[in-house]
Design a protein around this motif. Sequence first.
Motif, PDB file in Angstrom:
ATOM      1  N   SER A 146       0.245   5.331  -4.751  1.00 15.24           N
ATOM      2  CA  SER A 146      -0.274   6.589  -4.216  1.00 15.24           C
ATOM      3  C   SER A 146      -1.673   6.367  -3.646  1.00 15.24           C
ATOM      4  CB  SER A 146      -0.303   7.651  -5.315  1.00 15.24           C
ATOM      5  OG  SER A 146      -1.270   7.320  -6.272  1.00 15.24           O
ATOM      6  N   PRO A 147      -2.055   7.105  -2.602  1.00 14.82           N
ATOM      7  CA  PRO A 147      -3.362   6.918  -1.971  1.00 14.82           C
ATOM      8  C   PRO A 147      -4.524   7.124  -2.943  1.00 14.82           C
ATOM      9  CG  PRO A 147      -1.960   8.322  -0.613  1.00 14.82           C
ATOM     10  CD  PRO A 147      -1.233   8.066  -1.883  1.00 14.82           C
ATOM     11  N   GLU A 148      -4.372   8.045  -3.913  1.00 19.33           N
ATOM     12  CA  GLU A 148      -5.445   8.280  -4.883  1.00 19.33           C
ATOM     13  C   GLU A 148      -5.665   7.049  -5.760  1.00 19.33           C
ATOM     14  OE1 GLU A 148      -2.550  10.489  -5.294  1.00 19.33           O
ATOM     15  OE2 GLU A 148      -3.274  11.542  -3.520  1.00 19.33           O
ATOM     16  N   ALA A 202       0.820  -1.215   0.000  1.00 14.85           N
ATOM     17  CA  ALA A 202       0.000   0.000   0.000  1.00 14.85           C
ATOM     18  C   ALA A 202       0.850   1.260   0.000  1.00 14.85           C
ATOM     19  CB  ALA A 202      -0.931  -0.004   1.207  1.00 14.85           C
ATOM     20  N   ASN A 203       2.058   1.230   0.594  1.00 13.09           N
ATOM     21  CA  ASN A 203       2.873   2.442   0.629  1.00 13.09           C
ATOM     22  C   ASN A 203       3.642   2.655  -0.669  1.00 13.09           C
ATOM     23  OD1 ASN A 203       4.168   0.175   1.422  1.00 13.09           O
ATOM     24  ND2 ASN A 203       5.439   1.120   2.989  1.00 13.09           N
ATOM     25  N   LEU A 241      -4.756   3.979  -5.062  1.00 11.71           N
ATOM     26  CA  LEU A 241      -5.217   2.890  -4.218  1.00 11.71           C
ATOM     27  C   LEU A 241      -6.721   2.995  -3.957  1.00 11.71           C
ATOM     28  CD1 LEU A 241      -4.353   0.412  -2.644  1.00 11.71           C
ATOM     29  CD2 LEU A 241      -3.944   1.881  -0.679  1.00 11.71           C
ATOM     30  N   ALA A 242      -7.206   4.201  -3.703  1.00 17.03           N
ATOM     31  CA  ALA A 242      -8.639   4.392  -3.478  1.00 17.03           C
ATOM     32  C   ALA A 242      -9.431   4.053  -4.735  1.00 17.03           C
ATOM     33  CB  ALA A 242      -8.908   5.823  -3.043  1.00 17.03           C
ATOM     34  N   THR A 243      -8.910   4.457  -5.893  1.00 12.36           N
ATOM     35  CA  THR A 243      -9.576   4.150  -7.158  1.00 12.36           C
ATOM     36  C   THR A 243      -9.629   2.640  -7.385  1.00 12.36           C
ATOM     37  OG1 THR A 243      -8.711   6.214  -8.062  1.00 12.36           O
ATOM     38  CG2 THR A 243      -9.542   4.610  -9.636  1.00 12.36           C
ATOM     39  N   ARG A 274      -9.566   0.251  -5.116  1.00 14.43           N
ATOM     40  CA  ARG A 274     -10.518  -0.351  -4.161  1.00 14.43           C
ATOM     41  C   ARG A 274     -11.958  -0.156  -4.648  1.00 14.43           C
ATOM     42  NH1 ARG A 274      -7.016  -3.082  -1.634  1.00 14.43           N
ATOM     43  NH2 ARG A 274      -5.651  -2.127  -0.134  1.00 14.43           N
TER      44      ARG A 274
END
Length: 194
Positions: free
Chosen positions: A122-124, A118-119, A126-128, A130
């Motif tokens: 990028s969080p964006e 996960a690291n 990763l959210a997409t 999911r």
Amino acid sequence: MSWTDERVELLKKMWSEGQSASQIAKELGGVTRNAVIGKVHRLGLSNRAGAPAPSAKPAAKAEAKVKPEAAAPKAEPRPKPQIVRTEAEPAAERPAPAPVVRKPFVASGQPLPPQPSANEISPEVLATVREVEKTSKKISLMELTERTCKWPVGDPATEDFWFCGLSAVPGKPYCEAHVGVAFQPMSSRRDRRR
């Protein structure tokens, strides 16, 4: 070398006499054994009329050695027993085959391929990913086509394993969200190593 009428007639004559392709090639001169064999097949001479079949001689010798009296008597085939069922005795029904239970397969000694942590993503993105996985088609290996996303989700050794199945980006094996994870620019990979 060309196949003149005289050479073809000589080939036919020697072939019918039972001479080998090598002998005919030597006699004709300027041709190989393979050229002679090819011409024989094109002329349709592959079965020699005058020469006995090579397997006929050993068979004739073997028959001459065996005396009819010494030959083992042929056993008559046994008749198969017939099963007659009466009305009082119903035919046994075969039980339905048991359902196949899928056992998890894990190759011993071989770890699963590394999954991006996960690291690293990028969080964006990763959210997409999911969100996409929540709406994915969750298809099996047999349902994959060249137009479906082949992103694996879960552990292949469990029954919860599936593939994304959404429409793939042309020229890529994954949908748009999974392409963002799988194919990252070179510069971002270099930055992570530092």
